[in-house]
Enzyme design. Structure first.
Site, PDB file in Angstrom:
ATOM      1  N   GLU A 194       0.808  -1.230   0.000  1.00  0.00           N
ATOM      2  CA  GLU A 194       0.000   0.000   0.000  1.00  0.00           C
ATOM      3  C   GLU A 194       0.833   1.268   0.000  1.00  0.00           C
ATOM      4  O   GLU A 194       0.531   2.227  -0.705  1.00  0.00           O
ATOM      5  CB  GLU A 194      -0.943   0.018   1.214  1.00  0.00           C
ATOM      6  CG  GLU A 194      -2.140  -0.916   1.111  1.00  0.00           C
ATOM      7  CD  GLU A 194      -1.825  -2.343   1.498  1.00  0.00           C
ATOM      8  OE1 GLU A 194      -0.683  -2.605   1.957  1.00  0.00           O
ATOM      9  OE2 GLU A 194      -2.694  -3.213   1.350  1.00  0.00           O
ATOM     10  N   HIS A 263      -9.329  -4.890  11.368  1.00  0.00           N
ATOM     11  CA  HIS A 263     -10.072  -4.713  10.115  1.00  0.00           C
ATOM     12  C   HIS A 263     -11.389  -3.961  10.311  1.00  0.00           C
ATOM     13  O   HIS A 263     -12.242  -3.982   9.436  1.00  0.00           O
ATOM     14  CB  HIS A 263     -10.386  -6.081   9.477  1.00  0.00           C
ATOM     15  CG  HIS A 263      -9.207  -6.738   8.834  1.00  0.00           C
ATOM     16  ND1 HIS A 263      -8.157  -7.245   9.564  1.00  0.00           N
ATOM     17  CD2 HIS A 263      -8.902  -6.975   7.536  1.00  0.00           C
ATOM     18  CE1 HIS A 263      -7.272  -7.774   8.740  1.00  0.00           C
ATOM     19  NE2 HIS A 263      -7.691  -7.615   7.497  1.00  0.00           N
TER      20      HIS A 263
END
Lengths: 460, 337
Positions: A194, A263
């Site tokens: 990322e 998450h």
């Protein structure tokens, strides 16, 4: 001509220092780069180099002197054959620092301190498209895909990059079909990296492209948040308007279901904090489509916060060619006169559900979907509060520094005299997300909590 | 006084004309004198905050700019003044940005570490160590996407060479064959940490091997060696073969920033580099010994440079502070910039 050597500032905070040691003496010849003295700053002992060349005509400040103010002449350099008396007398250092040019900053009132005007607008719950427009049942997932496809057809510089956006057709199937239509040049699968691919996308935007970066979830964007904030959001300002990053960062945000603490986080307030970013958090499919199209065309970096649970939800989407929704315009989903409920994104499910149940108890709630968090449509919120005199805010993020906190402050500033009760902020609980089903449910919001808060501000 | 004019292709100067060599001399001297002046203005309180000088490293940017063509891009870290001067940005605009004035490249809103020029394809000026590396690869990505044959020079230091995002970028640059030259300016110190204390393997030019990126080490105190390596790297990238790594071994004479006392190395070490390896002196000797320039010729250049630098300092002092309205501009673009 004689040259004064001035006491240097050798750190951002140094105002005075100790002239610890002279490494030259009167009569010495110095050239640029020679070390002339050791100077103690507030932090360290520094070597001080000559910038000009010449002969040391006179040392004005003996070594060991403490508290020598920055810009005080400490020595005089003369040219060959010249003596100090030929030179101009050592004048006190001129005040050269910009801060001393007092006519600027302090004399003027800061911007944004004027008295707020009452809002005259009336809030109306209307579909955000013309009456009679044909609509189609569409999921949020399809709406997002359609928005990207339309914009990629419209502008060759728009491309999508991210993990599994191409051959896998999207980890959440948002990019389904895009690879087939646009090819691998414009639908780019990235490695799981990322920080790196976000930086590359920002660089590509500097270079004139219009990237859409898909994060598999915004939780993973924390790896890349430096590039989002320091590179994408700030460059326009740092460059004096010369270049910026026209691009979209999108993906699911907030809690899904049973995926645990790492998450399950809502980043709405994090990104809304940053000047230079625009922040969008749609609830319905029509807004997802219209706002994403607007985001792709916007010449600024846009954070587009989706929600996994909403992806499969179906809404009416108008069959209008090139349907866009402007930023900074809230949507009133339900009119009411008793209490204003302000929310956005998945928070709207609790807000609308609570409003229906409250109506059965005779409380008419006005429900506002902010849709964009930067810019925020304050006027619609204030107009509603002026009507209902009560407000609660609903979001899934953590409570400290929440969007609701900010709205409370704005309402207090602009509509204090209209309030009949304190504004209540409903948020996720101040805990990392637990895994157990029952704990998770309570860590998030519940409709019951929204109902309870609405009744509380109505003193019912 | 030697009256002989320098020959256009001096035999003792392989692959370089006397004119080119003189240009390198002038360009390197401009950076050095400019930086010395910046240091002086910092000492007078006219420049604030962080100010990272490029003195000692001049041959790196001057050699590589000589290998670049119109439209090639460059991006670097916060030690950026030399890169801007070398790519032809106006010394007045750079100095006025250092003093935080309206006439600066960023209207005074960027400062020493944050300047940009679309016209000269200079993309900053970045303050987070290593962050410019993926950005540079992204600029190269845009060129490849648009089908141009431009290359991007992405500069970073030996300190940044240990950042994770550098290797994420190496991987994608090689995978996608991006036309990017990774220029590692190895000045041997990451702020105060000597390379041997921070870096497990000293050869940074081999750091691309795992990704299949060719690299080489270059003597960064020799502008001709830098130019030659730059030519090779540019040829590789422009022909579509993907990225290339140049580890350019250089040395900064000053501290990391103006407020660094540089106690992590000896005065003798610095002095030795200055006396024995200085890149500007090296070219100066080549010019004089080869009979390509006289002392008077070089004095004239010195004088010319001094005038440019003094003019930039005058401009930087006289340019007004930005208007207070500027606080609220350039946060959002109304249309594409």
């Amino acid at each position: 001509m004689a040259t004064e050597v001035l006491m240097p500032a050798l750190s951002p905070t140094m105002e005075e220092g100790t002239l610890a040691k002279w490494l030259i003496k009167e009569g010495d010849t110095v050239s640029a780069g020679d070390i002339m003295a050791e100077i103690e700053t507030d932090k360290a002992t520094m070597e001080f180099e000559a910038v000009d060349e010449g002969i040391v005509g006179k040392i004005l400040i003996p070594e060991g002197t403490e508290g020598v103010r920055v810009n005080t002449p400490i020595a005089v350099l003369v040219e060959d054959g010249e003596t100090v008396s030929d030179a101009a007398p050592a004048a006190p250092a001129q005040a050269l620092a910009p801060a001393d040019k007092a006519q600027s900053s302090e004399d003027q009132p800061a911007a944004g301190m004027s008295h707020p005007e009452p809002v005259k607008a009336i809030t109306r719950a209307e579909a955000p498209w013309p009456a009679g427009t044909k609509t189609k049942q569409t999921t949020v997932r399809e709406a997002l895909r359609d928005a990207m496809a339309e914009e990629m057809r419209r502008d060759e510089d728009v491309f999508l990059m991210g993990e599994e956006v191409g051959e896998y057709q999207g980890a959440y199937k948002i990019s389904q079909g895009l690879l087939d239509e646009f090819g691998a040049r414009r639908v780019m699968d990235t490695p799981i990296t990322e920080h790196g691919f976000t930086g590359i996308a920002v660089g590509a935007a500097f270079g004139g492209l219009r990237p859409i970066v898909e994060f598999m979830t915004f939780n993973f964007a924390m790896q890349a948040i430096d590039q989002i904030i320091n590179s994408a959001a700030k460059t326009l300002y740092m460059s004096g308007g010369q270049m910026g990053a026209p691009m979209v960062f999108r993906g699911p945000n907030g809690a899904a279901a049973r995926v645990g603490a790492q998450h399950s986080q809502d980043y709405a307030a994090w990104y809304a904090h940053i000047p230079g970013l625009k922040v969008v958090m749609p609830y319905s499919a029509s807004d997802a489509k219209g706002l994403l199209k607007t985001a792709i065309r916007d010449p600024n970096p846009v954070i587009f916060l989706e929600n996994e649970i909403l992806y499969g939800k179906t809404f009416e989407v108008p069959e209008i060619e090139d349907y866009t929704v402007p930023f900074g315009k809230a949507r009133v989903w339900r009119e009411g006169s008793d209490v204003t409920i302000v929310s956005f994104g998945i928070g709207m499910t609790y807000a609308l559900d609570a409003a229906e149940k409250l109506a059965k108890d005779g409380i008419e709630a006005e429900v506002i979907d902010l849709r964009t968090l930067r810019p925020i449509d304050y006027d619609t919120v204030i107009a509603s509060v002026q009507k209902t005199n009560r407000c609660i805010t609903v979001e899934e993020g953590f409570p400290v520094g929440a969007i609701g906190n900010h709205l409370s402050a704005v309402i207090m500033e602009r509509a204090f005299d209209y309030l009949d009760a304190p504004v209540l902020n409903l948020t996720g609980k101040d805990v990392p997300m637990p895994y157990a089903a029952n704990l998770e449910k309570h860590a998030l919001l519940t409709t019951a909590e929204v109902i309870e808060a609405a009744k509380k501000v109505c003193y019912r | 006084m030697a009256a002989r004019k320098p020959s256009a292709k001096a035999a003792s100067l392989p692959n370089v004309s006397a004119e080119e060599l003189t240009t390198y001399y002038r360009d390197m001297l401009l950076i050095r004198r400019f930086e010395e002046k910046a240091g002086q203005l910092y000492g007078m309180g006219l420049i604030g905050g962080f100010c990272h000088l490029y003195i000692g490293q001049e041959a790196v940017v001057v050699g590589l700019e000589a290998a670049a063509s119109e439209g090639d891009k460059r991006i670097t870290s916060y030690r950026d003044h030399g890169h801007m001067l070398a790519c032809g940005m106006d010394p007045n605009g750079v100095m006025a940005e250092l003093t935080g004035r309206e006439g600066g490249y960023s209207k005074g809103k960027g400062g020493s570490m944050h300047m940009f020029s679309k016209e000269k394809h200079f993309y900053g000026g970045h303050g987070i160590v290593g962050a410019q590396v993926p950005l540079g690869a992204g600029l190269a990505f845009a060129d490849k996407y648009k089908g141009t044959d431009r290359v991007t020079f992405t500069y970073f230091g030996d300190g940044a060479a240990n950042q994770g995002q550098v290797y994420e970028t190496f991987n994608m640059a090689a995978l996608w064959a991006l036309p990017v030259i990774f220029v590692i300016e190895n000045n041997q110190y990451a702020m105060g940490t000597a390379q041997k204390r921070s870096t497990s393997t000293p050869d940074l030019h081999t750091r691309g091997e795992a990704f299949g990126i060719p690299g080489e080490a270059v003597d960064g105190m020799d502008v001709l060696a830098v130019k030659a390596a730059g030519d090779k790297a540019v040829k590789h990238c422009r022909s579509g073969k993907g990225p290339y790594i140049l580890e350019i071994k250089t040395y900064r004479y000053r501290g990391h920033s103006m407020s660094d006392p540089a106690k992590y190395r000896t005065r003798e070490e610095v002095q030795k580099m200055r006396e024995e390896r200085d890149a500007i002196e090296h070219v100066r000797e080549m010019l004089l010994q080869g009979g390509h320039a006289t002392e008077d010729d070089l004095k004239a250049i010195d004088k010319e440079i001094k005038a440019i630098v003094n003019a930039s300092a005058d401009f930087a002092r006289e340019s007004p502070e930005p208007s207070l309205d500027e606080l609220w501009t350039d946060i959002y673009a109304e249309e594409a910039v």
